[in-house]
Every structure is written in C-alpha cells, then in structure tokens.
Design a protein around this motif. Structure first.
Motif, short mmCIF file in Angstrom:
data_model
loop_
_atom_site.label_atom_id
_atom_site.label_comp_id
_atom_site.label_asym_id
_atom_site.label_seq_id
_atom_site.Cartn_x
_atom_site.Cartn_y
_atom_site.Cartn_z
N ARG A 284 0.84 -1.18 0.00
CA ARG A 284 0.00 0.00 0.00
C ARG A 284 0.88 1.24 0.00
NH1 ARG A 284 -4.44 -1.88 4.49
NH2 ARG A 284 -5.25 -3.58 3.26
N GLU A 285 0.33 2.34 -0.45
CA GLU A 285 1.10 3.59 -0.55
C GLU A 285 1.71 3.96 0.79
OE1 GLU A 285 0.46 8.25 -1.86
OE2 GLU A 285 -1.13 6.79 -2.23
N GLN A 286 0.97 3.81 1.87
CA GLN A 286 1.49 4.16 3.19
C GLN A 286 2.68 3.28 3.58
OE1 GLN A 286 0.54 6.89 5.00
NE2 GLN A 286 2.38 6.37 6.14
N GLU A 287 2.63 2.01 3.22
CA GLU A 287 3.74 1.12 3.52
C GLU A 287 5.00 1.56 2.78
OE1 GLU A 287 2.13 -2.63 2.32
OE2 GLU A 287 1.16 -2.98 4.25
N VAL A 288 4.84 1.98 1.53
CA VAL A 288 5.98 2.46 0.75
C VAL A 288 6.53 3.74 1.37
CG1 VAL A 288 6.72 3.34 -1.50
CG2 VAL A 288 5.19 1.36 -1.36
N THR A 289 5.63 4.65 1.73
CA THR A 289 6.04 5.90 2.35
C THR A 289 6.78 5.64 3.66
OG1 THR A 289 4.17 7.04 1.35
CG2 THR A 289 5.22 8.13 3.22
N ASP A 290 6.24 4.76 4.47
CA ASP A 290 6.88 4.42 5.74
C ASP A 290 8.26 3.81 5.50
OD1 ASP A 290 4.63 5.32 7.03
OD2 ASP A 290 3.87 3.31 7.54
N MET B 67 10.20 4.23 2.94
CA MET B 67 11.10 5.27 2.42
C MET B 67 11.58 6.14 3.57
SD MET B 67 9.22 6.24 -1.17
CE MET B 67 10.17 7.74 -1.38
N GLY B 68 10.68 6.47 4.49
CA GLY B 68 11.06 7.29 5.64
C GLY B 68 12.07 6.59 6.52
N LYS B 69 11.89 5.31 6.74
CA LYS B 69 12.81 4.54 7.55
C LYS B 69 14.16 4.44 6.86
CE LYS B 69 9.25 1.87 9.82
NZ LYS B 69 8.56 0.60 9.89
N SER B 70 14.15 4.28 5.54
CA SER B 70 15.42 4.19 4.80
C SER B 70 16.19 5.50 4.90
CB SER B 70 15.16 3.87 3.33
OG SER B 70 14.56 2.60 3.22
#
Length: 127
Positions: A110-116, A118-121
């Motif tokens: 899901r988009e939120q999982e990708v965003t999360d 990316m933020g963690k990376s």
C-alpha cells in the motif's frame, strides 16, 4: 491481514488463509491468463484461488504440488469437486472475488507502507 475474513461456500463459512508469495503470484497470473479466455478457464482460476486460500482445497483432496504448481490444473480439480458437492459457478466466483482483494494486497504494498519504508530508509541512511 489483521482481520480474519471468511467466505461462504457449500453452506459453510471458510476462513481465508493467504498462501505464500509465490503461490499468490501464480494465482493472480492464472486469473490474468484467463482474461480473454473461455469462462471455464476463469472458473478454474477462481477455484484455485478458493482452494489455496481456504480449507476447501484440502477438503477436496486436490494437491497443488501434484499438479506441478499449475494453478489452472489444480483449480480444475477443485472446481470439479465443488460442482460435485453442489456449488454453483456464481457461488465459486463470488467466493474468489472476496479473496481477491486481500490476495492482491498481499503482493502489492500500500502507498502508506511504501512511504513508511522510504522514511525509515532515509533515517537509516542519515544515521
């Protein structure tokens, strides 16, 4: 999948248990292969989804590995068993469509999982 979803088929409720990633991909690919094909091939793919994502497959005696991990061949055996037990094609299709949402979501983030992620990376790189 936090919530347990169920399908109704053959007068009973069956919990949905998603298969491993490879099997999930194979199921969606099989369904995609039937897009322009005969309705019977579509029902085979839908029966494979029902069989591998619920206890219906085990109850039918169908073995995915014995079918050399061919979703349409496996689905044909599950479909035959379901029809012999009295399931109507529309019931099988409806059950498969209920499963299709969580099955697809298990493969595509899901988009939120990708965003999360990316933020963690970004945080990990900054450390």
């Amino acid at each position: 999948m936090a919530d347990i979803l169920n399908i109704s088929l053959l007068g009973r409720s069956h919990a949905i248990t998603l298969p491993d990633f490879a099997a999930a991909e194979e199921l969606l690919a099989a369904l995609g292969e039937t897009k322009d094909g005969a309705p019977s091939r579509r029902l085979r793919a839908m029966s494979a989804i029902v069989g591998l994502c619920t206890r219906v497959g085990r109850e039918s005696g169908a073995d995915y590995a014995a079918h050399r991990f061919d979703a349409l061949a496996y689905g044909g055996e599950v479909y035959g068993w379901l029809r012999a037990k009295g399931a109507k094609p529309a019931d099988i299709a409806t059950a498969a469509m209920v499963i299709l949402g969580p099955l697809s979501e298990s493969l595509f983030p899901r988009e939120q999982e990708v965003t999360d992620a990316m933020g963690k990376s970004a945080v990990d790189v900054a450390s």
